[in-house]
Design an enzyme around this catalytic site. Sequence first.
Site, PDB file in Angstrom:
ATOM      1  N   MET A   1       6.545   0.750  -4.460  1.00 29.09           N
ATOM      2  CA  MET A   1       5.166   1.166  -4.732  1.00 29.09           C
ATOM      3  C   MET A   1       5.113   2.340  -5.698  1.00 29.09           C
ATOM      4  O   MET A   1       4.287   2.380  -6.616  1.00 29.09           O
ATOM      5  CB  MET A   1       4.461   1.540  -3.418  1.00 29.09           C
ATOM      6  CG  MET A   1       4.007   0.352  -2.610  1.00 29.09           C
ATOM      7  SD  MET A   1       2.801  -0.668  -3.480  1.00 29.09           S
ATOM      8  CE  MET A   1       1.372   0.390  -3.428  1.00 29.09           C
TER       9      MET A   1
ATOM     10  N   ASP B   1      11.592  11.851  -5.992  1.00 30.15           N
ATOM     11  CA  ASP B   1      12.119  10.927  -4.979  1.00 30.15           C
ATOM     12  C   ASP B   1      13.065  11.709  -4.059  1.00 30.15           C
ATOM     13  O   ASP B   1      13.181  12.939  -4.175  1.00 30.15           O
ATOM     14  CB  ASP B   1      12.805   9.727  -5.644  1.00 30.15           C
ATOM     15  CG  ASP B   1      12.778   8.492  -4.745  1.00 30.15           C
ATOM     16  OD1 ASP B   1      11.902   7.632  -4.900  1.00 30.15           O
ATOM     17  OD2 ASP B   1      13.636   8.403  -3.842  1.00 30.15           O
TER      18      ASP B   1
ATOM     19  N   GLY C   1      -0.347   6.477   0.790  1.00 29.51           N
ATOM     20  CA  GLY C   1      -0.329   5.064   1.171  1.00 29.51           C
ATOM     21  C   GLY C   1       0.735   4.774   2.212  1.00 29.51           C
ATOM     22  O   GLY C   1       0.762   3.696   2.802  1.00 29.51           O
ATOM     23  N   THR C   2       1.606   5.749   2.421  1.00 33.88           N
ATOM     24  CA  THR C   2       2.698   5.562   3.386  1.00 33.88           C
ATOM     25  C   THR C   2       2.123   5.295   4.778  1.00 33.88           C
ATOM     26  O   THR C   2       1.103   5.878   5.161  1.00 33.88           O
ATOM     27  CB  THR C   2       3.573   6.844   3.411  1.00 33.88           C
ATOM     28  OG1 THR C   2       3.920   7.157   2.063  1.00 33.88           O
ATOM     29  CG2 THR C   2       4.825   6.632   4.237  1.00 33.88           C
TER      30      THR C   2
ATOM     31  N   PRO D   1      -4.396   2.795   4.818  1.00 33.83           N
ATOM     32  CA  PRO D   1      -3.354   1.847   5.226  1.00 33.83           C
ATOM     33  C   PRO D   1      -3.169   0.730   4.217  1.00 33.83           C
ATOM     34  O   PRO D   1      -2.098   0.120   4.161  1.00 33.83           O
ATOM     35  CB  PRO D   1      -3.860   1.297   6.561  1.00 33.83           C
ATOM     36  CG  PRO D   1      -5.311   1.622   6.629  1.00 33.83           C
ATOM     37  CD  PRO D   1      -5.538   2.817   5.735  1.00 33.83           C
TER      38      PRO D   1
ATOM     39  N   HIS E   1       5.187  -9.949   5.779  1.00 31.85           N
ATOM     40  CA  HIS E   1       5.658  -9.055   4.720  1.00 31.85           C
ATOM     41  C   HIS E   1       7.072  -9.408   4.270  1.00 31.85           C
ATOM     42  O   HIS E   1       7.793 -10.132   4.954  1.00 31.85           O
ATOM     43  CB  HIS E   1       5.651  -7.604   5.218  1.00 31.85           C
ATOM     44  CG  HIS E   1       4.290  -6.975   5.214  1.00 31.85           C
ATOM     45  ND1 HIS E   1       3.399  -7.137   6.251  1.00 31.85           N
ATOM     46  CD2 HIS E   1       3.663  -6.196   4.294  1.00 31.85           C
ATOM     47  CE1 HIS E   1       2.284  -6.487   5.974  1.00 31.85           C
ATOM     48  NE2 HIS E   1       2.412  -5.906   4.795  1.00 31.85           N
TER      49      HIS E   1
ATOM     50  N   LYS F   1      10.677  -4.296   4.493  1.00 32.50           N
ATOM     51  CA  LYS F   1       9.699  -3.379   5.107  1.00 32.50           C
ATOM     52  C   LYS F   1      10.309  -2.738   6.355  1.00 32.50           C
ATOM     53  O   LYS F   1      10.903  -3.421   7.190  1.00 32.50           O
ATOM     54  CB  LYS F   1       8.421  -4.152   5.451  1.00 32.50           C
ATOM     55  CG  LYS F   1       7.323  -3.277   6.019  1.00 32.50           C
ATOM     56  CD  LYS F   1       5.987  -3.990   6.001  1.00 32.50           C
ATOM     57  CE  LYS F   1       4.887  -3.147   6.635  1.00 32.50           C
ATOM     58  NZ  LYS F   1       4.733  -1.823   5.992  1.00 32.50           N
TER      59      LYS F   1
ATOM     60  N   GLY G   1       0.952  -1.077   8.792  1.00 31.65           N
ATOM     61  CA  GLY G   1      -0.157  -0.122   8.916  1.00 31.65           C
ATOM     62  C   GLY G   1      -1.492  -0.834   8.853  1.00 31.65           C
ATOM     63  O   GLY G   1      -2.449  -0.468   9.563  1.00 31.65           O
TER      64      GLY G   1
HETATM   65  N1  NAI Z   1      -1.300   1.716   1.604  1.00 32.46           N
HETATM   66  C1  NAI Z   1      -0.913   0.678   0.858  1.00 32.46           C
HETATM   67  O1  NAI Z   1      -1.725   0.020   0.200  1.00 32.46           O
HETATM   68  C2  NAI Z   1       0.526   0.321   0.825  1.00 32.46           C
HETATM   69  C3  NAI Z   1       1.403   1.022   1.597  1.00 32.46           C
HETATM   70  N2  NAI Z   1       2.727   0.765   1.530  1.00 32.46           N
HETATM   71  C4  NAI Z   1       3.575   1.645   2.319  1.00 32.46           C
HETATM   72  O2  NAI Z   1       4.170   2.577   1.411  1.00 32.46           O
HETATM   73  C5  NAI Z   1       5.443   2.984   1.897  1.00 32.46           C
HETATM   74  C6  NAI Z   1       6.486   2.747   0.821  1.00 32.46           C
HETATM   75  O3  NAI Z   1       6.637   1.364   0.588  1.00 32.46           O
HETATM   76  P1  NAI Z   1       7.676   0.833  -0.510  1.00 32.46           P
HETATM   77  O4  NAI Z   1       7.363   1.422  -1.827  1.00 32.46           O
HETATM   78  O5  NAI Z   1       7.696  -0.639  -0.354  1.00 32.46           O
HETATM   79  O6  NAI Z   1       9.052   1.451   0.042  1.00 32.46           O
HETATM   80  P2  NAI Z   1      10.372   1.806  -0.779  1.00 32.46           P
HETATM   81  O7  NAI Z   1      11.454   1.925   0.242  1.00 32.46           O
HETATM   82  O8  NAI Z   1      10.556   0.886  -1.913  1.00 32.46           O
HETATM   83  O9  NAI Z   1      10.046   3.258  -1.387  1.00 32.46           O
HETATM   84  C7  NAI Z   1      10.093   4.459  -0.674  1.00 32.46           C
HETATM   85  C8  NAI Z   1      10.631   5.513  -1.622  1.00 32.46           C
HETATM   86  O10 NAI Z   1      10.498   6.790  -1.014  1.00 32.46           O
HETATM   87  C9  NAI Z   1      11.659   7.537  -1.322  1.00 32.46           C
HETATM   88  N3  NAI Z   1      11.807   8.658  -0.409  1.00 32.46           N
HETATM   89  C10 NAI Z   1      12.339   8.667   0.838  1.00 32.46           C
HETATM   90  N4  NAI Z   1      12.287   9.914   1.335  1.00 32.46           N
HETATM   91  C11 NAI Z   1      11.721  10.710   0.387  1.00 32.46           C
HETATM   92  C12 NAI Z   1      11.385  12.074   0.329  1.00 32.46           C
HETATM   93  N5  NAI Z   1      11.644  12.921   1.346  1.00 32.46           N
HETATM   94  N6  NAI Z   1      10.776  12.547  -0.782  1.00 32.46           N
HETATM   95  C13 NAI Z   1      10.511  11.725  -1.821  1.00 32.46           C
HETATM   96  N7  NAI Z   1      10.810  10.405  -1.824  1.00 32.46           N
HETATM   97  C14 NAI Z   1      11.404   9.906  -0.721  1.00 32.46           C
HETATM   98  C15 NAI Z   1      12.783   6.500  -1.239  1.00 32.46           C
HETATM   99  O11 NAI Z   1      13.979   6.953  -1.873  1.00 32.46           O
HETATM  100  C16 NAI Z   1      12.117   5.336  -1.951  1.00 32.46           C
HETATM  101  O12 NAI Z   1      12.323   5.391  -3.345  1.00 32.46           O
HETATM  102  C17 NAI Z   1       5.660   2.191   3.196  1.00 32.46           C
HETATM  103  O13 NAI Z   1       5.264   2.981   4.291  1.00 32.46           O
HETATM  104  C18 NAI Z   1       4.736   1.000   3.020  1.00 32.46           C
HETATM  105  O14 NAI Z   1       4.351   0.445   4.223  1.00 32.46           O
HETATM  106  C19 NAI Z   1       3.229  -0.219   0.738  1.00 32.46           C
HETATM  107  C20 NAI Z   1       2.400  -0.977  -0.020  1.00 32.46           C
HETATM  108  C21 NAI Z   1       0.973  -0.774  -0.049  1.00 32.46           C
HETATM  109  O1  LIG Z   2       5.247  -2.169   3.187  1.00 28.61           O
HETATM  110  C1  LIG Z   2       4.431  -2.853   2.517  1.00 28.61           C
HETATM  111  O2  LIG Z   2       4.778  -3.633   1.644  1.00 28.61           O
HETATM  112  C2  LIG Z   2       2.995  -2.695   2.805  1.00 28.61           C
HETATM  113  N1  LIG Z   2       2.637  -1.758   3.618  1.00 28.61           N
HETATM  114  C3  LIG Z   2       1.310  -1.476   4.030  1.00 28.61           C
HETATM  115  C4  LIG Z   2       1.149  -1.795   5.504  1.00 28.61           C
HETATM  116  O3  LIG Z   2       2.086  -1.546   6.279  1.00 28.61           O
HETATM  117  O4  LIG Z   2       0.083  -2.264   5.891  1.00 28.61           O
HETATM  118  C5  LIG Z   2       0.278  -2.133   3.156  1.00 28.61           C
HETATM  119  C6  LIG Z   2       0.636  -3.519   2.719  1.00 28.61           C
HETATM  120  O5  LIG Z   2       0.564  -4.358   3.821  1.00 28.61           O
HETATM  121  C7  LIG Z   2       2.023  -3.542   2.100  1.00 28.61           C
END
Ligand code: NAI
Ligand SMILES: O=C(O)C1=N[C@H](C(=O)O)C[C@H](O)C1
Length: 254
Positions: free
Chosen positions: A21, A42, A84-85, A112, A141, A145, A151
């Site tokens: 993301m 990161d 978004g986390t 979320p 998903h 994940k 969320g």
């Molecule tokens: N709200 C929304 O619309 C969405 C939310 N998400 C959520 O976003 C989060 C991330 O998802 P992804 O990108 O798929 O995960 P990912 O694992 O690809 O990315 C997470 C990144 O955070 C970095 N990271 C870890 N600890 C860190 C720190 N202390 N400081 C800075 N960076 C750090 C990691 O090295 C990694 O690059 C998840 O919780 C996911 O569920 C994902 C998609 C959409």
């Molecule tokens: O981890 C993901 O990919 C996503 N995380 C969010 C969630 O946990 O709801 C948003 C979306 O579903 C993608």
Amino acid sequence: MTDEREQGTIRVGVLGAGGRMGAEVCKAVDGAADMKLVATVDQGDALSELTDAGAQVVVDFTTPDVVMDNLRWCVDHGVHAVVGTTGFTEQRLDQVRGWLAGKPGLGVVIAPNFGIGAVLMMQFATRAARYFESVEIIEQHHPRKLDAPSGTATHTARLIAAARAEAGLGPVPDATADEVPGARGADLDGVRVHAVRATGLVAHQEVLFGTTGETLTIRHDSYDRVSFMPGVLLAVRAVRSRPGLTLALDPLLD
Ligand SMILES: NC(=O)C1=CN([C@@H]2O[C@H](COP(=O)(O)OP(=O)(O)OC[C@H]3O[C@@H](n4cnc5c(N)ncnc54)[C@H](O)[C@@H]3O)[C@@H](O)[C@H]2O)C=CC1
Ligand SMILES: O=C(O)C1=N[C@H](C(=O)O)C[C@H](O)C1
């Protein structure tokens, strides 16, 4: 830096910039005429890179175990945050509200799901909830994940449970007496949630309602992470004029 501020450019830092993301957010911010990507942070990088670069808004897509420390740091340093986390329990949200109480003028948006279609899916599900005695959520998903249920599913279950309670509905009917653990999914506020993980999926959710003689399925699919970007940019633009905690994207769409 001062020139850009005067011209209204929003200086944005991204936390989790190397992630799925985070990388997409960096591209979206780079492509937005009214924003400048000033810091990409990161794991292992110093958070001070954000303030050193003069970030006004930080976007966090990291992991549930680090997001609270990141957010605390942003609040302490007077930087607006768009998060978004996942992993935000009621207790965590209250903690964030507490931090913000001492920082008038500072805004945090925690959503979320930033997909506009997903927001509508949750709104439609909330509206339908009162009319159906049965409801189950099936979220699907990609297998990398970390958290389950998602969320989005957790938030949807909370919304549906509140709507059912307000309508005076009792528990969802279920005669299961003999169960292999997990077969009926997780129970979130009385709503069963089933989490599917498979290669090829991105982010998908179905809310299945049932009553005598009919069912209603409300489904949303994100096929590409680009689907979250209009919502993220909307929140970045709005957060500085929304002091306190904004939960979910709904108030920004209205
Ligand atoms: N709200 C929304 O619309 C969405 C939310 N998400 C959520 O976003 C989060 C991330 O998802 P992804 O990108 O798929 O995960 P990912 O694992 O690809 O990315 C997470 C990144 O955070 C970095 N990271 C870890 N600890 C860190 C720190 N202390 N400081 C800075 N960076 C750090 C990691 O090295 C990694 O690059 C998840 O919780 C996911 O569920 C994902 C998609 C959409
Ligand atoms: O981890 C993901 O990919 C996503 N995380 C969010 C969630 O946990 O709801 C948003 C979306 O579903 C993608």
